[in-house]
Enzyme design. Structure first.
Site, PDB file in Angstrom:
ATOM      1  N   ASP A  63     -64.278  76.041  12.853  1.00 18.88           N
ATOM      2  CA  ASP A  63     -64.337  76.442  11.453  1.00 18.88           C
ATOM      3  C   ASP A  63     -65.343  77.585  11.260  1.00 18.88           C
ATOM      4  O   ASP A  63     -65.108  78.533  10.511  1.00 18.88           O
ATOM      5  CB  ASP A  63     -64.706  75.228  10.606  1.00 18.88           C
ATOM      6  CG  ASP A  63     -64.381  75.463   9.151  1.00 18.88           C
ATOM      7  OD1 ASP A  63     -63.244  75.899   8.879  1.00 18.88           O
ATOM      8  OD2 ASP A  63     -65.273  75.266   8.305  1.00 18.88           O
ATOM      9  N   LYS A 108     -64.924  81.630   9.914  1.00 20.59           N
ATOM     10  CA  LYS A 108     -65.761  82.280   8.886  1.00 20.59           C
ATOM     11  C   LYS A 108     -66.368  83.577   9.399  1.00 20.59           C
ATOM     12  O   LYS A 108     -66.347  84.604   8.720  1.00 20.59           O
ATOM     13  CB  LYS A 108     -66.863  81.329   8.424  1.00 20.59           C
ATOM     14  CG  LYS A 108     -66.311  80.142   7.654  1.00 20.59           C
ATOM     15  CD  LYS A 108     -67.414  79.181   7.273  1.00 20.59           C
ATOM     16  CE  LYS A 108     -66.850  77.950   6.598  1.00 20.59           C
ATOM     17  NZ  LYS A 108     -67.835  76.892   6.451  1.00 20.59           N
TER      18      LYS A 108
END
Ligand code: ADP
Ligand code: ASP
Ligand code: MG
Length: 818
Positions: free
Chosen positions: A679, A683
């Protein structure tokens, strides 16, 4: 003396006729001298035309139409005339109906209908309605007379659209009125030729009759009584925010009505204008309302424009060719032939190069105009000077009208920009040199949206409406709606913005309502009125509605919905989302999305992709836009990993910290999803792309945190066991850091076009040394922020803060609107 004209909408039913009678009697009671003109009962003219057509093909169902018309008149007689007096009135009306039936029978026998016969047939509409009203008033003891306008209105023999001979007409009206004192009840719309043939003055022509009588009699005012509150800033049937124009000039009214504001039939303005007689437009159903006055001058207004109107269906003819440049006489020849064939031209536009001339006509005339021009310009086409005649169909024209435009610059700029921002393509434009009217030709499918956005931008320059389609009503979606509801007044007062929730969908149900869904009861409404959720259907409906300023908010973690973004952009719908999928997939798809949004002038906002509500992406974009250069980006971009390492110290078991984070709800159900760093990779990839790097997901290098035994454990419980087994591995890591006086942080770094992610040991001088809770922190080292980086720090997860980031994106779109 005043001449009152009552339209078909005012003469359509018992109730409306009662209202008309009330108005007439009210004027008489006040001692006002009046004459009244009437249209056919609403819809009757169309029915008569239909009956004529049917009869001409031998179809006897015209009978039913006539019966229906008779019934409507009889119903009013029964309601408004005393029973004893009814039979005589029925007989009188029946006599007229018989005459109509005989005529239609004749048509059905010869199977042919001429324009002349058609005019005679439609004249029955006004003759019947006026007879009816005469009979009622007469029965009520009012001193009145029925005046068949054919007696006095003299026209030429251009059936369907006869031209009035004013000299004869004025004289006949004056002579007739000189001999009578009774109230005259006059048939609108009809006249007669010198030979006594019945003619009509064009559709909507009863207004014209009112004006002809008003002018001939030097009336002090002509009153047009209809079904709306006067002349409005736009057709109220198409623009819900339209409002009454208190005063308007003849010239402005001429432009508006010429371009479709059917509330007044355009030729009606001329006789009144010539004699300076004001026309007042009033509402039969709201008699106290002051209405609109059309006059030579108008009161100053706070708006730059007076009104907008539209013709919804027209065709554009384009004549172009290099041989036309500088050759005098092409337009003269063109318009002469059009005039000769009585083709009415709605709008003309010529490029200054004279390379092309285009003009708008009724679509029904397009085939004949093409043939006509091909014949007329045969030689030029053969020579290649004219390339051919091109016809474009399914277009509409909008006219923006107002004397105030003369004193203002930037009106066209504003008009074109509001259309552009809403993805409405302008096919042609024309501006009269009087600067009273700017017209734009657009595609028919955009007409409603165009009228509404133009109207709101000129008349409510302050207030803008944003139409929101929300997918995903989990924690974030729900919090967003709560915030929107709570801030409604604030947005309206300080941002002049209204957010209209038009669509709402979760995984089970979806509801779309263009009128708006209540922000209070959206959940109940969705579940009770909604259909089974299907994202494609939801998106298709959002596109089909074609609402101005549409925004699609994807508040899901769904991996497929991003596939619809491109189509939404193409349909001029902006997208706002915390969902990272679209921005972290293949670069090519990412670039196409961003390019398309830019090209279509819509917004794609995703501030919440990184650090939830923290202002990360906006800050970054601001720096780039102002010319700063990025040297390094570092970040603790996961709340979970932040929490774990902020609490992991010597003497504490790593497994315990992870378990604690899970219990507190900071981790995914399987904490390995967080610990894998995937994750975080998405980003930092997004931030890398923001600063202009062409990065693919595989360019991100992740130094694995977990030993293989932990990664491979089959269940979550097994995973925790393996963490215990590997305790010494984590212990060594933290001990080594602490020995140096440092701490561990899970950091994503972008430097020299390379992205690395992993646990790092950092010292006291590093901006990430001091950390708390589950905070995110991002530092930008740039040319300007060189010695000390710009640091953004704070809670980077949670429904409330994420929703507030989405909220801010929505408001940002609002402030961008025209
Ligand atoms: P009537 O039967 O009274 O002659 P019309 O239907 O001919 O009525 O004209 C009234 C209608 O004109 C209104 O109902 C309205 O929908 C339409 N209209 C179009 N543009 C305008 C406008 N700018 N202001 C008011 N009405 C308008
Ligand atoms: N009855 C005619 C029409 O429908 C005239 C009018 O209403 O003004 O066109
Ligand atoms: Mg009308």
């Amino acid at each position: 003396m005043k001449v009152l004209k009552f339209g078909g909408t005012s003469c359509g039913t018992t109730e409306s006729i009662q209202a008309v009678l009330g108005i007439i009697k009210g004027k008489q009671a006040k001692g006002e001298k009046i004459a009244a003109v009437f249209s056919a009962m609403g819809g009757v003219t169309n029915q008569l035309l239909k009956a004529g057509d049917l009869a001409s093909t031998g179809d006897t169902s015209y009978f039913d139409i006539v019966k229906g018309i008779e019934d409507r008149h009889f119903t009013v007689v029964r309601a408004l005339i005393d029973v004893k007096a009814q039979s005589k009135v029925f007989a009188n009306i029946r006599t007229i109906i018989n005459e109509l039936e005989d005529l239609l029978k004749g048509v059905s026998l010869i199977r042919e209908i001429s324009a002349r016969t058609s005019d005679l047939i439609v004249s029955f509409g006004e003759r019947l309605s006026t007879t009816l009203i005469y009979e009622i008033l007469h029965a009520q003891g009012v001193d009145c007379q029925f005046l068949d306008a054919r007696k006095v209105v003299r026209t030429d023999a251009h059936f369907g659209m006869a031209a009035v001979n004013f000299e004869v007409t004025n004289r006949q009206i004056q002579t007739y009125f000189a001999k009578t004192k009774s109230l005259q009840l006059i048939t609108g719309f009809i006249g007669s030729t010198e030979k006594g043939e019945t003619t009509t003055l064009g559709r909507g022509g009863s207004d014209y009759t009112g004006s002809i009588f008003g002018a001939a009699l030097n009336a002090e005012e002509i009153e047009i009584w209809t079904d709306v509150d006067g002349m409005m800033t736009a057709d109220p049937r198409k623009v819900k925010n339209a409002f009454t124009i208190p005063t308007i000039t003849y010239a402005e009214a001429m432009e508006l009505t010429h371009f479709g504001a059917k509330v007044i039939y355009p030729p009606s303005l001329q006789p009144a204008f010539a004699k300076n007689i004001p026309i007042r437009v009033l509402n039969t159903f709201n008699t106290d309302f002051i209405g609109t006055v059309v006059n030579r001058t108008a009161e100053p207004s706070e708006y730059i424009i007076t009104g907008i109107s539209s013709i919804d269906n027209l065709a554009l003819v384009n004549l172009q060719g290099s041989g036309m440049i500088g050759v005098a006489g092409v337009s003269a020849k063109l318009f002469t032939v059009l005039a000769k064939h009585k083709i009415s031209v709605i709008l003309i536009s010529q490029a200054s190069s004279e390379h092309s001339i285009c003009f708008a006509i009724e679509p029904s005339a397009s085939a004949s105009v093409k043939a006509l021009l091909e014949e007329e310009f045969k030689a030029e086409i053969a020579e290649g000077d004219v390339e051919g005649i091109e016809i474009q169909e399914n277009l509409s024209v909008i006219a923006v009208v107002g004397e105030g435009m003369r004193r203002h610059t930037g009106v066209s700029g504003k008009l074109f920009s509001v259309l552009g921002k809403n993805g409405i393509n302008i096919v042609a434009t024309a501006q009269g040199s009087s600067e009273l009217n700017i017209s734009v030709v657009i595609e028919k499918k955009d007409i409603s949206k165009a009228l509404n956005v133009i109207h709101d931008s000129f008349f409510f320059s302050q207030a803008k409406t944003l139409n929101l389609f929300l997918v995903g009503t989990g924690l974030i979606g729900k919090a967003l709606l709560e915030q929107l509801k709570g801030q409604e007044n604030y947005l309206s007062k300080y941002k002049a913005l209204k957010v209209n929730l038009v669509g709402v969908m979760n995984s089970k149900k979806m509801l779309i309502d263009a009128k708006g869904i209540s922000m209070e009861n959206w959940e109940e409404e969705r579940d009770s009125k909604g259909k089974t959720a299907e994202i494609w259907a939801f998106v298709e409906e959002a596109k089909r509605l074609n609402l101005p300023n549409s925004v699609f908010a994807d508040c899901t973690a769904n991996k497929e919905i991003h596939n619809y973004y491109l189509g939404l952009f193409e349909a001029n719908i902006s997208v706002v989302t915390p969902n990272k999928v679209a921005n972290s997939g293949r670069y090519e798809d990412y670039a196409l999305l961003h390019r398309t949004a830019l090209k279509k002038g819509v917004k794609f906002l995703y501030e919440t992709n990184v650090g939830a509500g923290l202002p990360v992406i906006n800050t970054l974009q601001g720096l780039i836009a102002s010319g700063d250069r990025f040297e390094k980006i570092e970040g603790v971009l996961s709340g979970t990993l932040s929490y774990i390492f902020n609490n992991f110290k010597a003497g504490v078991k790593f497994a315990d910290i992870v378990r604690e984070a899970k219990v507190k709800g900071y981790t995914e159900p399987d904490p390995r999803e967080d610990l894998s760093g995937m994750d975080v990779a998405r980003k930092i990839l997004i931030l890398g792309r923001e600063i202009g790097l062409r990065l693919e997901p595989e360019d991100v290098e992740i130094f694995k945190l977990l030993p293989e035994n932990c990664e491979k454990a089959p269940t979550v419980e097994d995973f925790f066991k393996e963490l215990e087994v590997s305790n010494s591995y984590f212990e060594a890591m933290v001990n080594e850091a602490e020995a140096k006086g440092e701490v561990l942080r899970f950091i994503a770094t972008l430097e020299n076009n390379k992205i690395t992610i992993g646990v790092r040991s950092i010292g006291k001088t590093h901006p990430f040394y001091m950390m708390d809770g589950a905070d995110n922190v991002i530092s930008f080292t740039t040319k300007r922020y060189h010695d000390r980086p710009l640091v953004i720090k704070g809670p980077g997860a949670g429904a409330e803060v994420t929703a507030s980031g989405v909220f801010a994106d929505i408001v940002a779109i609002g402030s961008y609107l025209a």
